[in-house]
Design a protein around this motif. Structure first.
Motif, PDB file in Angstrom:
ATOM      1  N   LYS A 194     -48.094  69.789  19.667  1.00 34.69           N
ATOM      2  CA  LYS A 194     -49.038  68.734  20.000  1.00 34.69           C
ATOM      3  C   LYS A 194     -48.779  67.505  19.132  1.00 34.69           C
ATOM      4  N   ILE A 195     -49.328  66.364  19.560  1.00 31.62           N
ATOM      5  CA  ILE A 195     -49.056  65.088  18.892  1.00 31.62           C
ATOM      6  C   ILE A 195     -50.361  64.458  18.419  1.00 31.62           C
ATOM      7  N   CYS A 196     -50.342  63.987  17.169  1.00 35.09           N
ATOM      8  CA  CYS A 196     -51.470  63.233  16.627  1.00 35.09           C
ATOM      9  C   CYS A 196     -50.995  61.814  16.349  1.00 35.09           C
ATOM     10  N   ASP A 239     -52.894  58.749  27.071  1.00 36.35           N
ATOM     11  CA  ASP A 239     -52.104  58.680  28.302  1.00 36.35           C
ATOM     12  C   ASP A 239     -50.602  58.789  28.015  1.00 36.35           C
ATOM     13  N   ALA A 240     -50.185  58.297  26.826  1.00 32.78           N
ATOM     14  CA  ALA A 240     -48.761  58.343  26.455  1.00 32.78           C
ATOM     15  C   ALA A 240     -48.325  59.723  25.987  1.00 32.78           C
ATOM     16  N   GLY A 241     -49.302  60.609  25.719  1.00 34.99           N
ATOM     17  CA  GLY A 241     -48.948  61.968  25.325  1.00 34.99           C
ATOM     18  C   GLY A 241     -49.633  62.496  24.086  1.00 34.99           C
ATOM     19  N   ALA A 242     -50.464  61.668  23.418  1.00 31.67           N
ATOM     20  CA  ALA A 242     -51.138  62.117  22.198  1.00 31.67           C
ATOM     21  C   ALA A 242     -52.254  63.112  22.517  1.00 31.67           C
ATOM     22  N   ASP A 243     -52.362  64.140  21.682  1.00 32.50           N
ATOM     23  CA  ASP A 243     -53.426  65.137  21.824  1.00 32.50           C
ATOM     24  C   ASP A 243     -54.571  64.870  20.856  1.00 32.50           C
ATOM     25  N   ARG A 244     -54.287  64.131  19.794  1.00 32.47           N
ATOM     26  CA  ARG A 244     -55.293  63.752  18.808  1.00 32.47           C
ATOM     27  C   ARG A 244     -55.102  62.286  18.434  1.00 32.47           C
ATOM     28  N   ILE A 245     -56.175  61.656  17.994  1.00 30.29           N
ATOM     29  CA  ILE A 245     -56.146  60.287  17.495  1.00 30.29           C
ATOM     30  C   ILE A 245     -56.700  60.298  16.081  1.00 30.29           C
ATOM     31  N   SER A 246     -55.900  59.881  15.109  1.00 29.39           N
ATOM     32  CA  SER A 246     -56.343  59.824  13.720  1.00 29.39           C
ATOM     33  C   SER A 246     -56.744  58.394  13.385  1.00 29.39           C
ATOM     34  N   THR A 247     -57.978  58.212  12.925  1.00 31.69           N
ATOM     35  CA  THR A 247     -58.477  56.872  12.649  1.00 31.69           C
ATOM     36  C   THR A 247     -59.582  56.913  11.612  1.00 31.69           C
ATOM     37  N   SER A 248     -59.729  55.830  10.874  1.00 26.38           N
ATOM     38  CA  SER A 248     -60.830  55.711   9.916  1.00 26.38           C
ATOM     39  C   SER A 248     -61.968  54.886  10.504  1.00 26.38           C
ATOM     40  N   ASP A 291     -58.125  51.647  16.667  1.00 27.08           N
ATOM     41  CA  ASP A 291     -59.525  51.475  16.266  1.00 27.08           C
ATOM     42  C   ASP A 291     -60.447  51.043  17.400  1.00 27.08           C
ATOM     43  N   ASP A 292     -60.022  51.222  18.652  1.00 22.77           N
ATOM     44  CA  ASP A 292     -60.907  50.941  19.777  1.00 22.77           C
ATOM     45  C   ASP A 292     -60.613  51.899  20.922  1.00 22.77           C
ATOM     46  N   TYR A 293     -61.550  51.994  21.839  1.00 20.43           N
ATOM     47  CA  TYR A 293     -61.490  52.963  22.930  1.00 20.43           C
ATOM     48  C   TYR A 293     -60.256  52.764  23.806  1.00 20.43           C
ATOM     49  N   ASP A 294     -60.020  51.523  24.217  1.00 21.53           N
ATOM     50  CA  ASP A 294     -58.902  51.241  25.124  1.00 21.53           C
ATOM     51  C   ASP A 294     -57.565  51.666  24.531  1.00 21.53           C
ATOM     52  N   THR A 295     -57.342  51.327  23.253  1.00 22.93           N
ATOM     53  CA  THR A 295     -56.078  51.685  22.606  1.00 22.93           C
ATOM     54  C   THR A 295     -55.940  53.193  22.479  1.00 22.93           C
ATOM     55  N   ALA A 296     -57.023  53.852  22.080  1.00 21.30           N
ATOM     56  CA  ALA A 296     -56.995  55.315  21.957  1.00 21.30           C
ATOM     57  C   ALA A 296     -56.652  55.959  23.294  1.00 21.30           C
ATOM     58  N   LEU A 297     -57.246  55.449  24.365  1.00 26.27           N
ATOM     59  CA  LEU A 297     -57.010  56.001  25.696  1.00 26.27           C
ATOM     60  C   LEU A 297     -55.544  55.850  26.106  1.00 26.27           C
ATOM     61  N   HIS A 300     -63.767  64.191  21.058  1.00 23.27           N
ATOM     62  CA  HIS A 300     -63.068  65.453  20.840  1.00 23.27           C
ATOM     63  C   HIS A 300     -61.601  65.259  20.461  1.00 23.27           C
ATOM     64  N   TYR A 301     -61.106  64.031  20.596  1.00 23.83           N
ATOM     65  CA  TYR A 301     -59.725  63.729  20.224  1.00 23.83           C
ATOM     66  C   TYR A 301     -59.621  63.168  18.801  1.00 23.83           C
ATOM     67  N   ILE A 302     -60.750  62.808  18.190  1.00 27.47           N
ATOM     68  CA  ILE A 302     -60.736  62.026  16.959  1.00 27.47           C
ATOM     69  C   ILE A 302     -60.653  62.886  15.698  1.00 27.47           C
ATOM     70  N   ASP A 303     -59.646  62.583  14.869  1.00 27.27           N
ATOM     71  CA  ASP A 303     -59.588  63.078  13.493  1.00 27.27           C
ATOM     72  C   ASP A 303     -60.035  61.915  12.608  1.00 27.27           C
ATOM     73  N   PHE A 304     -61.211  62.033  12.041  1.00 26.08           N
ATOM     74  CA  PHE A 304     -61.832  60.963  11.256  1.00 26.08           C
ATOM     75  C   PHE A 304     -61.264  61.023   9.839  1.00 26.08           C
ATOM     76  N   THR A 305     -60.455  60.031   9.460  1.00 30.12           N
ATOM     77  CA  THR A 305     -59.721  60.101   8.196  1.00 30.12           C
ATOM     78  C   THR A 305     -60.431  59.366   7.065  1.00 30.12           C
ATOM     79  N   LEU A 306     -60.509  60.027   5.909  1.00 36.76           N
ATOM     80  CA  LEU A 306     -61.156  59.473   4.718  1.00 36.76           C
ATOM     81  C   LEU A 306     -60.182  59.617   3.558  1.00 36.76           C
TER      82      LEU A 306
END
Length: 239
Positions: free
Chosen positions: A178-180, A196-205, A186-192, A5-11
């Protein structure tokens, strides 16, 4: 945590084909990602492919440099919304910002914001090109413009987000915007960690799974070692 639910899948690569878009959208729907982010030419196709899902269609404008005329950004944004975009991402004009022409930076953003009415607006500030004071100023301008998200990176500059950058943005905007976080996630641990640092979205391909595979691997190793220990104990007892 359900990271999907946090992922913006970028193409956004220039050579992106329609076949790739179809596969990406299929993955996004199956994984229930928050949004698929694409360039404006592909909005109608992506909107059609995502029909019936909760995944939103997000469109970039003025991408990736942000130096197109404001009128061009406005036209592109309006057309993207007409074509079905649920969210708009625009790139800040870095030249204006570094020239301390803050009025022009604000007008650039506000004109797009007004043009798309209630459609959420993300502003990409290209954080690798800015020093700390410029990051803070960009955030202040975004607050004045009442944007919905600040996004750290386009993916086409020197580097992406850092934990320090996200914390600076969060401290500046608090809960007003909000922050993206974008770039190299590109992995679960980094996204988490970014969340935790304050991001509301994670943009990744990259397709980031909902499960923490690195922890699974560690747990598997521990379990295997435990079984080996039990077997060795039984062998010793028999002797």
């Amino acid at each position: 945590m359900n990271i999907a639910h946090y992922i913006d899948f970028t193409l956004l690569k220039p050579s992106l084909t329609e076949r790739e878009i179809i596969e990406f959208c299929k993955t996004a729907k199956t994984s229930m990602f928050n949004a698929v982010c694409i360039n404006s030419a592909f909005v109608p196709l992506v909107k059609q492919l995502l029909e019936g899902s909760t995944t939103k269609t997000c469109c970039t404008i003025g991408f990736p440099l942000g130096t197109t005329a404001t009128a061009s950004k406005v036209y592109e944004a309006i057309q993207a919304v007409k074509d079905g975009a649920d969210e708009i991402e625009m790139v800040i004009n870095l030249g204006f910002l570094k020239s301390q022409n803050h009025v022009s930076v604000l007008k650039d953003i506000v004109d797009v914001k007004l043009a798309i009415a209630n459609t959420p607006l993300k502003v990409i500030i290209e954080i690798s090109e800015l020093n700390k004071n410029e990051v803070i100023k960009a955030c202040e301008i975004c607050m004045d413009a009442q944007v919905d998200y600040i996004k750290t990176s386009s993916g086409f500059s020197k580097s992406g987000a850092t934990f320090t950058d996200v914390k600076i943005i969060k401290k500046t905007v608090r809960d007003m915007i909000k922050i993206c976080a974008s770039g190299g996630i590109d992995d679960y641990d980094t996204a988490l960690k970014y969340i935790d640092a304050g991001a509301d979205r994670i943009s990744t391909s990259t397709t980031i799974e909902n499960i923490d595979k690195s922890r699974q691997i560690r747990n598997t190793k521990i379990y295997t070692k435990y079984i080996e220990t039990l077997q060795n104990t039984k062998t010793t007892e028999k002797v």
